[in-house]
Scaffold this motif. Sequence first.
Motif, mmCIF file in Angstrom:
data_model
loop_
_atom_site.group_PDB
_atom_site.id
_atom_site.type_symbol
_atom_site.label_atom_id
_atom_site.label_comp_id
_atom_site.label_asym_id
_atom_site.label_seq_id
_atom_site.Cartn_x
_atom_site.Cartn_y
_atom_site.Cartn_z
ATOM 1 N N ARG A 84 74.545 -24.138 29.622
ATOM 2 C CA ARG A 84 73.854 -25.390 29.933
ATOM 3 C C ARG A 84 72.441 -25.121 30.438
ATOM 4 O O ARG A 84 71.498 -25.836 30.093
ATOM 5 N N LEU A 85 72.281 -24.084 31.251
ATOM 6 C CA LEU A 85 70.953 -23.739 31.762
ATOM 7 C C LEU A 85 70.042 -23.269 30.630
ATOM 8 O O LEU A 85 68.839 -23.556 30.628
ATOM 9 N N VAL A 86 70.614 -22.560 29.667
ATOM 10 C CA VAL A 86 69.842 -22.148 28.489
ATOM 11 C C VAL A 86 69.450 -23.373 27.671
ATOM 12 O O VAL A 86 68.297 -23.520 27.237
ATOM 13 N N ALA A 87 70.399 -24.285 27.463
ATOM 14 C CA ALA A 87 70.127 -25.482 26.675
ATOM 15 C C ALA A 87 69.047 -26.354 27.307
ATOM 16 O O ALA A 87 68.249 -26.981 26.599
ATOM 17 N N ARG A 88 69.004 -26.392 28.645
ATOM 18 C CA ARG A 88 68.002 -27.213 29.338
ATOM 19 C C ARG A 88 66.682 -26.477 29.576
ATOM 20 O O ARG A 88 65.731 -27.052 30.092
ATOM 21 N N GLY A 89 66.624 -25.202 29.195
ATOM 22 C CA GLY A 89 65.366 -24.469 29.254
ATOM 23 C C GLY A 89 65.069 -23.781 30.573
ATOM 24 O O GLY A 89 63.972 -23.254 30.755
ATOM 25 N N TYR A 90 66.028 -23.741 31.496
ATOM 26 C CA TYR A 90 65.796 -23.076 32.778
ATOM 27 C C TYR A 90 66.060 -21.578 32.699
ATOM 28 O O TYR A 90 65.521 -20.804 33.492
ATOM 29 N N VAL A 91 66.906 -21.171 31.766
ATOM 30 C CA VAL A 91 67.248 -19.768 31.572
ATOM 31 C C VAL A 91 67.036 -19.424 30.102
ATOM 32 O O VAL A 91 67.344 -20.227 29.216
ATOM 33 N N GLY A 92 66.496 -18.234 29.867
ATOM 34 C CA GLY A 92 66.293 -17.779 28.496
ATOM 35 C C GLY A 92 67.193 -16.602 28.171
ATOM 36 O O GLY A 92 67.562 -15.823 29.046
ATOM 37 N N ARG A 93 67.572 -16.501 26.897
ATOM 38 C CA ARG A 93 68.426 -15.409 26.431
ATOM 39 C C ARG A 93 67.568 -14.399 25.673
ATOM 40 O O ARG A 93 66.672 -14.768 24.918
ATOM 41 N N SER A 94 67.810 -13.106 25.915
ATOM 42 C CA SER A 94 67.043 -12.067 25.238
ATOM 43 C C SER A 94 67.294 -12.099 23.741
ATOM 44 O O SER A 94 68.272 -12.701 23.268
ATOM 45 N N VAL A 95 66.405 -11.438 22.985
ATOM 46 C CA VAL A 95 66.538 -11.404 21.532
ATOM 47 C C VAL A 95 67.880 -10.807 21.139
ATOM 48 O O VAL A 95 68.542 -11.268 20.201
ATOM 49 N N GLU A 96 68.296 -9.771 21.873
ATOM 50 C CA GLU A 96 69.580 -9.145 21.578
ATOM 51 C C GLU A 96 70.752 -10.040 21.972
ATOM 52 O O GLU A 96 71.884 -9.825 21.531
ATOM 53 N N GLY A 97 70.478 -11.037 22.838
ATOM 54 C CA GLY A 97 71.501 -11.996 23.227
ATOM 55 C C GLY A 97 72.394 -11.569 24.355
ATOM 56 O O GLY A 97 73.369 -12.256 24.675
ATOM 57 N N ASP A 98 72.091 -10.415 24.989
ATOM 58 C CA ASP A 98 73.000 -9.927 26.018
ATOM 59 C C ASP A 98 72.426 -10.006 27.432
ATOM 60 O O ASP A 98 73.084 -9.604 28.388
ATOM 61 N N ARG A 99 71.191 -10.490 27.568
ATOM 62 C CA ARG A 99 70.607 -10.584 28.906
ATOM 63 C C ARG A 99 70.009 -11.976 29.098
ATOM 64 O O ARG A 99 69.518 -12.607 28.153
ATOM 65 N N TYR A 100 70.032 -12.417 30.369
ATOM 66 C CA TYR A 100 69.525 -13.742 30.707
ATOM 67 C C TYR A 100 68.488 -13.624 31.824
ATOM 68 O O TYR A 100 68.644 -12.818 32.744
#
Length: 255
Positions: free
Chosen positions: A54-70
């Motif tokens: 939810r935090l990623v969807a709302r733009g407060y947290v980003g996911r790395s290109v590899e998808g394993d880090r926030y």
Amino acid sequence: MNAPDTAVKYRAPALDKGLDILELLAAQPAGMTRGEIVRALDRGPSEIYRMIERLVARGYVGRSVEGDRYALTIKLFQLGSAFPPLRRLVAQAQPLMDLFAQDTGQSVHLVTPDLGQSYVVAQASSSSPWEFRLRLGAELDLFTTGSGQTLLAFMTPAQLEHTLNMRGGAEREIPSPLATALEEIRLAGYRMAPSQQLVGVSDISVPVATGGQDIVGVLTCPFLPLVGAKGSSVETQLADCLSALQNTANRIALI
């Protein structure tokens, strides 16, 4: 009602989880994996996963290109910068702070109170190759820093009561030695003393008020003596810096 009482009476577990994640990631420049977040917060993987998504969807947290880090995005900074009273204060103060730094060869920062603490909301770098400055967003204790003590000294009774209530516990009362120091600051109209955190730095702090009453912030110059500067003696440099800082604070208050 003070902050600790409110925290006990009103609970929102889902919101708390989201805020826990944001506060955790704020201290991690390289970000964290989902597993690391789960272990750090000691919560179930599924509930952490849902909240992160939810935090990623709302733009407060980003996911790395590899998808394993926030990691945190810049959105919280954008929200804070958009807050109208703070935006206006910083917009008024910044050019005058830049001018002060250019003229004196000293850095300066603007501190405002919030939730029983104080925070650096603007800073201007010295024109000298040598300086000491605080980072934007730095949290400063009201009782043990020059900026914090100056804020306390010039608060109205209502501001002071609210601020102390927000601190909670034993810190709802000002210790007697500090009360004496605050009275001296009020009488002088400023605080100038060796830093309580760094050897060799003298903190010069002056209040910024609106309407001559409510303090909205403090300008603090972490003064470093400059070899070969005009005015020769350190005492003269300090006096000139104090005068320039007071003039800057007065100009901000008049805008």
